[in-house]
Design a protein around this motif. Sequence first.
Motif, mmCIF file in Angstrom:
data_model
loop_
_atom_site.group_PDB
_atom_site.id
_atom_site.type_symbol
_atom_site.label_atom_id
_atom_site.label_comp_id
_atom_site.label_asym_id
_atom_site.label_seq_id
_atom_site.Cartn_x
_atom_site.Cartn_y
_atom_site.Cartn_z
ATOM 1 N N SER A 45 -8.223 29.506 -43.893
ATOM 2 C CA SER A 45 -8.514 28.341 -44.725
ATOM 3 C C SER A 45 -7.231 27.652 -45.185
ATOM 4 C CB SER A 45 -9.348 28.766 -45.935
ATOM 5 O OG SER A 45 -9.594 27.667 -46.773
ATOM 6 N N ILE A 46 -6.264 28.436 -45.634
ATOM 7 C CA ILE A 46 -4.991 27.879 -46.099
ATOM 8 C C ILE A 46 -4.303 27.118 -44.979
ATOM 9 C CG2 ILE A 46 -2.641 28.503 -46.820
ATOM 10 C CD1 ILE A 46 -4.060 30.867 -48.391
ATOM 11 N N ASN B 78 5.518 23.766 -42.565
ATOM 12 C CA ASN B 78 6.891 23.386 -42.889
ATOM 13 C C ASN B 78 6.962 22.956 -44.362
ATOM 14 O OD1 ASN B 78 6.162 20.604 -43.062
ATOM 15 N ND2 ASN B 78 6.442 20.379 -40.853
ATOM 16 N N LEU B 79 8.156 22.638 -44.828
ATOM 17 C CA LEU B 79 8.323 22.300 -46.248
ATOM 18 C C LEU B 79 7.504 21.074 -46.635
ATOM 19 C CD1 LEU B 79 9.583 22.758 -49.009
ATOM 20 C CD2 LEU B 79 11.617 21.510 -48.214
ATOM 21 N N GLU B 80 7.469 20.062 -45.792
ATOM 22 C CA GLU B 80 6.699 18.857 -46.098
ATOM 23 C C GLU B 80 5.211 19.184 -46.237
ATOM 24 O OE1 GLU B 80 5.546 14.640 -43.951
ATOM 25 O OE2 GLU B 80 7.446 15.592 -43.411
ATOM 26 N N GLU B 81 4.689 19.994 -45.328
ATOM 27 C CA GLU B 81 3.277 20.392 -45.387
ATOM 28 C C GLU B 81 3.011 21.264 -46.612
ATOM 29 O OE1 GLU B 81 2.361 20.506 -40.592
ATOM 30 O OE2 GLU B 81 3.301 22.251 -41.543
ATOM 31 N N PHE B 82 3.938 22.172 -46.892
ATOM 32 C CA PHE B 82 3.817 23.067 -48.060
ATOM 33 C C PHE B 82 3.761 22.248 -49.347
ATOM 34 C CE2 PHE B 82 5.666 25.998 -51.233
ATOM 35 C CZ PHE B 82 4.887 27.134 -51.032
ATOM 36 N N THR B 83 4.653 21.260 -49.434
ATOM 37 C CA THR B 83 4.703 20.409 -50.628
ATOM 38 C C THR B 83 3.419 19.610 -50.772
ATOM 39 O OG1 THR B 83 7.112 20.266 -50.445
ATOM 40 C CG2 THR B 83 6.019 18.571 -51.763
ATOM 41 N N ALA B 84 2.938 19.031 -49.678
ATOM 42 C CA ALA B 84 1.701 18.244 -49.710
ATOM 43 C C ALA B 84 0.513 19.120 -50.122
ATOM 44 C CB ALA B 84 1.439 17.591 -48.363
ATOM 45 N N ALA B 85 0.437 20.328 -49.572
ATOM 46 C CA ALA B 85 -0.669 21.238 -49.908
ATOM 47 C C ALA B 85 -0.589 21.677 -51.368
ATOM 48 C CB ALA B 85 -0.649 22.446 -48.977
ATOM 49 N N TRP B 86 0.613 21.952 -51.833
ATOM 50 C CA TRP B 86 0.824 22.405 -53.212
ATOM 51 C C TRP B 86 0.416 21.319 -54.193
ATOM 52 C CZ3 TRP B 86 2.810 27.208 -54.660
ATOM 53 C CH2 TRP B 86 3.084 27.370 -56.019
ATOM 54 N N ASN B 87 0.769 20.079 -53.876
ATOM 55 C CA ASN B 87 0.495 18.961 -54.776
ATOM 56 C C ASN B 87 -0.866 18.330 -54.559
ATOM 57 O OD1 ASN B 87 2.988 19.112 -56.089
ATOM 58 N ND2 ASN B 87 3.964 17.930 -54.473
ATOM 59 N N GLY B 88 -1.545 18.749 -53.481
ATOM 60 C CA GLY B 88 -2.836 18.137 -53.130
ATOM 61 C C GLY B 88 -3.929 18.707 -53.901
#
Length: 87
Positions: free
Chosen positions: A63-64, A77-87
């Motif tokens: 799921s993650i 990647n960092l961009e995806e991690f940031t988007a998921a964290w802030n989403g």
Amino acid sequence: MAVACSRTEQVGDFRRASVTAEDELTATFNEFDNDDDGHITVEEFRQAMSRRGDEVTNDDLTSIFVHADGDGDGKINLEEFTAAWNG
């Protein structure tokens, strides 16, 4: 005695707080990225969560990664991690 802050000072403090939050997010990403290749694999994610005392199931990981892996390469990647964290 209370000290009044100007709007400029308040905005300045907010900017410092924002940078700190971004730095903390990058540090968390780096904690998960065991081999420092700029990507988090499913196994790296599992290991990082285990080090934190949290176990994740295969269903959790699926799921993650379905939600966070925007380019579908099987890694975050960092961009995806940031988007998921802030989403």
